[in-house]
Design a protein around this motif. Structure first.
Motif, short mmCIF file in Angstrom:
data_model
loop_
_atom_site.label_atom_id
_atom_site.label_comp_id
_atom_site.label_asym_id
_atom_site.label_seq_id
_atom_site.Cartn_x
_atom_site.Cartn_y
_atom_site.Cartn_z
N SER A 300 0.89 -1.25 0.19
CA SER A 300 0.07 0.08 0.14
C SER A 300 0.85 1.42 -0.02
N GLY A 338 -0.78 1.33 -4.27
CA GLY A 338 -1.26 0.12 -4.15
C GLY A 338 -1.43 -0.77 -5.47
N SER A 364 -1.52 -5.11 -3.52
CA SER A 364 -1.91 -4.58 -2.51
C SER A 364 -3.52 -4.54 -2.29
#
Length: 398
Positions: A300, A338, A364
């Motif tokens: 992330s 992400g 992610s």
């Protein structure tokens, strides 16, 4: 045909391109009831065999955040994973109607809870969507969204702005999007021909250099499913994009448009990257929300997308901040931390997750776009053919 019916027709015909006998799943909020009804009607008129609507509701979401634990909010549910897999196997089309109905829904809530994700479910859905299902995400006007932008629930004014951005003001919006999609696809082909190894974003408060994986492929406009049926994953879309090497991002960005995450407004955002990872986050408002989000999982805090948008964008020409990522990301160049796109490298869809990771693609449960473009932005690309200007002062010059 009224504005809502034109909206629904565009989503069904150009968005997911519903085929006779196909199943359709619609994810929507209770605030979008009238629009959802029109989309269901349009899908059946297009020949859908069945349409299933999955409802969310703001106050119910707030109840969950207030009372459930972070662990429970993030724990995956086996039945949801199985359902997603069944939809993919059946070739179901997926429509998501988004748009914050209450911009202050999560005021005062725990940022860690707001950022909580069912990671495994998010990944399963992305695996299904990327290359297995036709899907389209579209923002639906509602009074809360209008109030967020204009300070009053002027839905008619919002519909006028959305109509411009989505080309609903043209005789045949679906045909207009086919033409725009062709332009963006040609730009993607130009980018592929350069065989770039990195791109650099340079503007006021932004100086970010991002590496690209070997055999990176750019995408613009619509996509084609495994059966050769065209669709538009986002309406509107004005971008040409790819996924970078998650290990190679250095510099700083100044986010040029306010953004909303889980109902919370983020303004004045500045982010620093080092060796591919977000190391510092500052904001005039909402920094804690971003810090919580980029700590969600291992990927992330690393980039999953780099994107190019110029001032010819319909959203940019609208002259307003929509405070909706789907629209505002298409107002200027942007990056996203992400999840990466598996189709962003040649042959990526057939690769294992491990093979894609070795090339530098990111994994992610989040994917958050932030706009760094606008007046003054310059983007250059570097590769074996040297360094070239792609966008200069917000104008496509390649």
């Amino acid at each position: 045909m009224g504005q809502i019916e034109r909206f629904a027709d565009l989503v069904v015909r150009a968005g997911v391109n519903v085929q006779p006998g196909q199943g359709v799943v619609i994810d929507t909020d209770t605030a979008h009831l009238e629009i959802a009804r029109a989309v269901v009607e349009a899908a059946y008129r297009a020949g859908a065999a069945w349409v299933e609507t999955n409802w969310t509701d703001g106050p119910m979401q707030r109840s969950a955040v207030d009372h459930a634990s972070v662990e429970d909010l993030s724990r995956s549910r086996p039945w949801a994973l199985a359902r997603t897999e069944e939809w993919a196997e059946a070739g179901v089309a997926s429509i998501s109607l988004v748009g914050d109905a209450n911009p202050h829904l999560f005021d005062g809530a725990d940022p860690k809870k707001v950022a909580a994700r069912r990671w495994e479910e998010a990944q399963a859905r992305r695996r299904a969507l990327f290359g297995r299902m036709r899907w389209s995400v579209v923002a639906a006007p509602n009074p809360g969204w209008a109030e967020q932008i204009f300070g009053e629930p002027d839905v008619d004014r919002l519909w006028a702005a959305v109509g411009t951005a989505m080309r609903l003001d043209t005789p045949d919006p679906a045909a207009e999007w086919q033409q725009r999609s062709a332009t963006l696809a040609e730009r993607a082909r130009q980018m592929d021909a350069l065989e770039l190894t990195e791109v650099r974003y340079l503007g006021e408060g932004t100086d970010l250099t991002v590496g690209l994986p070997a055999n990176a492929r750019w995408t613009g406009g619509g996509m084609v499913d495994p059966n050769g049926i065209a669709y538009l994953p986002n309406i509107p879309t004005e971008e040409v994009f790819t996924s970078p090497d998650r290990r190679r991002a250095d510099g700083v960005i100044r986010v040029t448009r306010p953004m909303v995450i889980a109902g919370q407004l983020i303004t004045g955002l500045r982010v620093t990257f080092q060796d591919g990872k977000i190391t510092e986050v500052y904001a005039d408002e909402g920094a804690d929300v971003i810090r919580a989000q980029v700590a969600t999982d291992e990927g992330s805090s690393r980039l999953g997308e780099v994107s190019l948008v110029d001032k010819e964008s319909r959203i940019a020409k609208a002259g307003i901040v929509f405070q909706n990522t789907l629209f505002d990301e298409n107002a200027g160049c942007h990056v996203a931390w992400g999840q990466s796109f598996p189709f962003a490298v040649e042959g990526g869809m057939a690769m294992s997750e491990q093979e894609r990771a070795e090339l530098g693609l990111n994994v992610s449960g989040v994917h958050t776009d932030v706009v760094v473009g606008g007046a003054g932005i310059t983007v250059t690309g570097t590769g074996p053919k040297g360094t070239v200007d792609i966008i200069r002062d917000d104008e496509w010059v390649l």
